[in-house]
Design an enzyme around this catalytic site. Structure first.
Site, PDB file in Angstrom:
ATOM      1  N   HIS A  26       0.834  -1.213   0.000  1.00 42.56           N
ATOM      2  CA  HIS A  26       0.000   0.000   0.000  1.00 42.56           C
ATOM      3  C   HIS A  26       0.866   1.260   0.000  1.00 42.56           C
ATOM      4  O   HIS A  26       0.670   2.166  -0.823  1.00 42.56           O
ATOM      5  CB  HIS A  26      -0.907  -0.008   1.227  1.00 42.56           C
ATOM      6  CG  HIS A  26      -1.779   1.204   1.348  1.00 42.56           C
ATOM      7  ND1 HIS A  26      -3.066   1.246   0.872  1.00 42.56           N
ATOM      8  CD2 HIS A  26      -1.543   2.435   1.877  1.00 42.56           C
ATOM      9  CE1 HIS A  26      -3.589   2.444   1.108  1.00 42.56           C
ATOM     10  NE2 HIS A  26      -2.682   3.180   1.717  1.00 42.56           N
ATOM     11  N   GLU A  27       1.818   1.308   0.906  1.00 41.59           N
ATOM     12  CA  GLU A  27       2.668   2.494   1.004  1.00 41.59           C
ATOM     13  C   GLU A  27       3.591   2.628  -0.198  1.00 41.59           C
ATOM     14  O   GLU A  27       3.913   3.743  -0.625  1.00 41.59           O
ATOM     15  CB  GLU A  27       3.480   2.456   2.303  1.00 41.59           C
ATOM     16  CG  GLU A  27       2.646   2.463   3.577  1.00 41.59           C
ATOM     17  CD  GLU A  27       1.695   3.657   3.667  1.00 41.59           C
ATOM     18  OE1 GLU A  27       1.998   4.714   3.057  1.00 41.59           O
ATOM     19  OE2 GLU A  27       0.655   3.537   4.330  1.00 41.59           O
ATOM     20  N   HIS A  30       1.805   4.603  -2.903  1.00 44.58           N
ATOM     21  CA  HIS A  30       1.974   6.050  -2.715  1.00 44.58           C
ATOM     22  C   HIS A  30       3.385   6.490  -3.104  1.00 44.58           C
ATOM     23  O   HIS A  30       3.568   7.477  -3.830  1.00 44.58           O
ATOM     24  CB  HIS A  30       1.745   6.434  -1.243  1.00 44.58           C
ATOM     25  CG  HIS A  30       0.345   6.227  -0.757  1.00 44.58           C
ATOM     26  ND1 HIS A  30      -0.762   6.719  -1.417  1.00 44.58           N
ATOM     27  CD2 HIS A  30      -0.140   5.607   0.358  1.00 44.58           C
ATOM     28  CE1 HIS A  30      -1.849   6.411  -0.740  1.00 44.58           C
ATOM     29  NE2 HIS A  30      -1.503   5.729   0.335  1.00 44.58           N
TER      30      HIS A  30
END
Length: 405
Positions: A26-27, A30
C-alpha cells in the site's frame, strides 16, 4: 477465550507477516507514484514508534522499520499536519520557508505544490496497489495451482425451510441467481448469506428442463470455523455435487489474470454490498472484524492448513497457499477501507482534492480540522465496534464473568 490466549502466537505471527506485506505494498503505491512525479520524500516507514532499522538512500529518503508493526506511512517533505492537506495560509507559509531555504526552483519538489490531479493519483495509488496485489496473487494461484469447481448440485432440502417452500428438490442444479451465472456452490453461499429478507430468483436445471424458483433467505446465527459466530442468510439447502461433476481447472496466464480481476471485483463488490446493507439496517454488522478478529482468522487458517496433511512438505505448501490467499483478501479489505470518504483516510483526501479542483483553492483550515476530528472519531468508532464484535466472538465477557464468580 483460554484457547485463544494459549494459541496467541499462532494467531499473531501469521497476521503480522501478512499485514506487513499488505501495508508495505500500500505504502509503496503512494511512494512510487510520488517518486515518478518528482516529489521529495522524507521517510518511508513500516510500523510506528521508535525505529528498529533505518537507512537513508541517495535521494535523502529515510527507510525505517518501526517497532510497532501495525501500519506504515510515507512522509512527504513539507507535511504540516497528519491530514497532509494544508490550507491556503499554511501553503503560503510553507512556500515562503522553502524559497528562503532552497530557492524558488525547489517548490516543484514538494507534494503540496503539485497539480491537484497528480496529488490525487498519488493518494489513490495506495489502495490501487492493494487491488493490484490481490489480482497478482489470484492470478498466480489460478495459473500455478488452479481451482476446484464444485457445481451447485442440491443434495438435501431441509423440511419447512425457504428452499422447501420454493420447490427445490434433491438433484436440482443451480445455474444462476438473479440473472448472475453460478459456476460453483460457493457462489450460492456468498449470495444467499448476504441476502436475508430479499427475494432471490434461482435458475435451476432439473431433468433437462430449466426452472425458476424464488426463495427468501432467513437470518440464522451460525459458528463459522474462521469468522466465528455470525448471522447470515440461509435457505435450507445442502449442496454436494457428484464425484464425476467435480473439476480441477488450471488456467493459462491471460485467463488466470481475467479470473484474478474478476475475483478481486467480486470480493470488493461483496464488501460494498455488506457495508450498504449495514447502513440500510439489513445487516447487524457482526461480520466486521478488527485486528483481534483478523489475527484469529489468520490463526484458524494456519491451523487448518497444518491439520490438512501431516507431511511437512504438504504442510508447508498448504501454509503458503492459505496465507497467500488470506493476504489477497486482506489487501482488498485495506484498499477498500482506505477509499472510504473519511477525512483521515485516502478517500477523505480525494474528497478534499475534489473540492480544490472545483473551487480552485484548498479547503479552509477550520473545515479541515473539523473533518479530521470527525474522521478520527468515525474511524475510532468503527474500530471499537469491530473490536467489540471480536471480543464477543471470543466469549471474553463470559470468561471474565466466570473469573469473578
Amino acid at each position: 477465550m483460554t484457547d485463544f490466549l494459549a494459541q496467541a502466537p499462532l494467531y499473531v505471527v501469521p497476521f503480522l507477516l501478512v499485514l506487513t506485506l499488505v501495508v508495505t505494498v500500500h505504502e509503496l503505491g503512494h511512494f512510487l507514484v510520488a517518486r515518478a512525479f518528482g516529489v521529495k520524500i522524507d521517510r518511508f516507514a513500516i510500523g510506528f514508534g521508535r525505529g528498529l532499522l533505518s537507512r537513508t538512500d541517495r535521494h535523502g529518503t529515510e527507510w525505517r522499520l518501526g517497532w510497532i508493526p501495525l501500519g506504515g506511512y510515507v512522509k512527504f517533505s513539507g507535511d504540516l499536519d497528519p491530514s497532509s492537506v494544508p490550507d491556503q495560509a499554511g501553503l503560503a507559509e510553507l512556500k515562503g520557508r522553502i524559497i528562503a531555504e532552497r530557492g524558488p526552483a525547489a517548490i516543484r519538489d514538494y507534494f503540496h505544490f503539485k497539480p491537484v490531479w497528480q496529488r490525487a493519483l498519488i493518494v489513490v495509488a495506495g489502495p490501487m496497489a492493494n487491488f493490484v496485489l490481490a489480482i497478482f496473487i489470484f492470478t498466480l494461484l489460478f495459473s500455478l495451482i488452479g481451482v476446484q469447481i464444485l457445481p451447485a448440485r442440491v443434495a438435501q432440502v431441509s423440511a419447512g425451510s425457504p428452499a422447501a417452500s420454493a420447490g427445490f428438490q434433491p438433484g436440482d442444479l443451480i445455474t444462476g441467481i438473479n440473472g448472475r451465472r453460478v459456476e460453483d456452490q460457493r457462489d450460492v453461499t456468498t449470495i444467499v448469506s448476504l441476502s436475508s429478507g430479499e427475494r432471490l430468483r434461482f435458475q435451476v436445471e432439473r431433468g433437462g428442463a430449466e426452472l425458476t424458483l424464488i426463495a427468501v433467505p432467513e437470518r440464522e446465527t451460525i459458528t463459522h470455523p474462521v469468522a466465528g459466530r455470525i448471522s447470515v442468510g440461509r435457505i435450507g439447502l445442502g449442496l454436494l455435487p457428484a464425484v464425476d461433476e467435480v473439476r480441477h481447472v488450471r488456467y493459462g496466464p491471460i485467463e488466470a489474470m481475467g479470473r484474478g480481476v474478476s475475483q478481486t471485483a467480486d470480493v470488493l463488490g461483496t464488501s460494498m454490498r455488506y457495508i450498504g446493507r449495514i447502513f440500510t439496517g439489513r445487516e447487524s454488522g457482526d461480520q466486521l472484524s478488527g485486528p483481534i478478529g483478523i489475527a484469529k482468522a489468520s490463526g484458524a487458517l494456519t491451523s487448518a492448513a497444518v491439520e490438512a496433511n501431516p507431511d511437512p512438505g504438504a504442510t508447508a505448501f498448504n501454509l503458503i497457499v492459505t496465507m497467500t490467499s488470506f493476504a489477497a483478501i486482506l489487501s482488498i479489505g485495506i484498499g477498500f477501507l482506505n477509499l472510504l470518504p473519511i477525512p483521515i483516510l485516502d478517500g477523505g483526501h480525494l474528497v478534499f482534492y475534489g473540492y480544490e479542483a472545483v473551487a480552485k483553492k484548498p479547503v479552509a483550515a477550520r473545515f479541515q480540522e473539523a473533518g479530521f476530528r470527525v474522521g478520527l472519531a468515525l474511524l475510532a468508532g468503527l474500530m471499537l465496534f469491530a473490536t467489540w464484535n471480536d471480543l464477543q466472538k471470543l466469549n471474553l465477557f463470559k470468561f471474565l464473568g466466570g473469573l469473578a464468580s
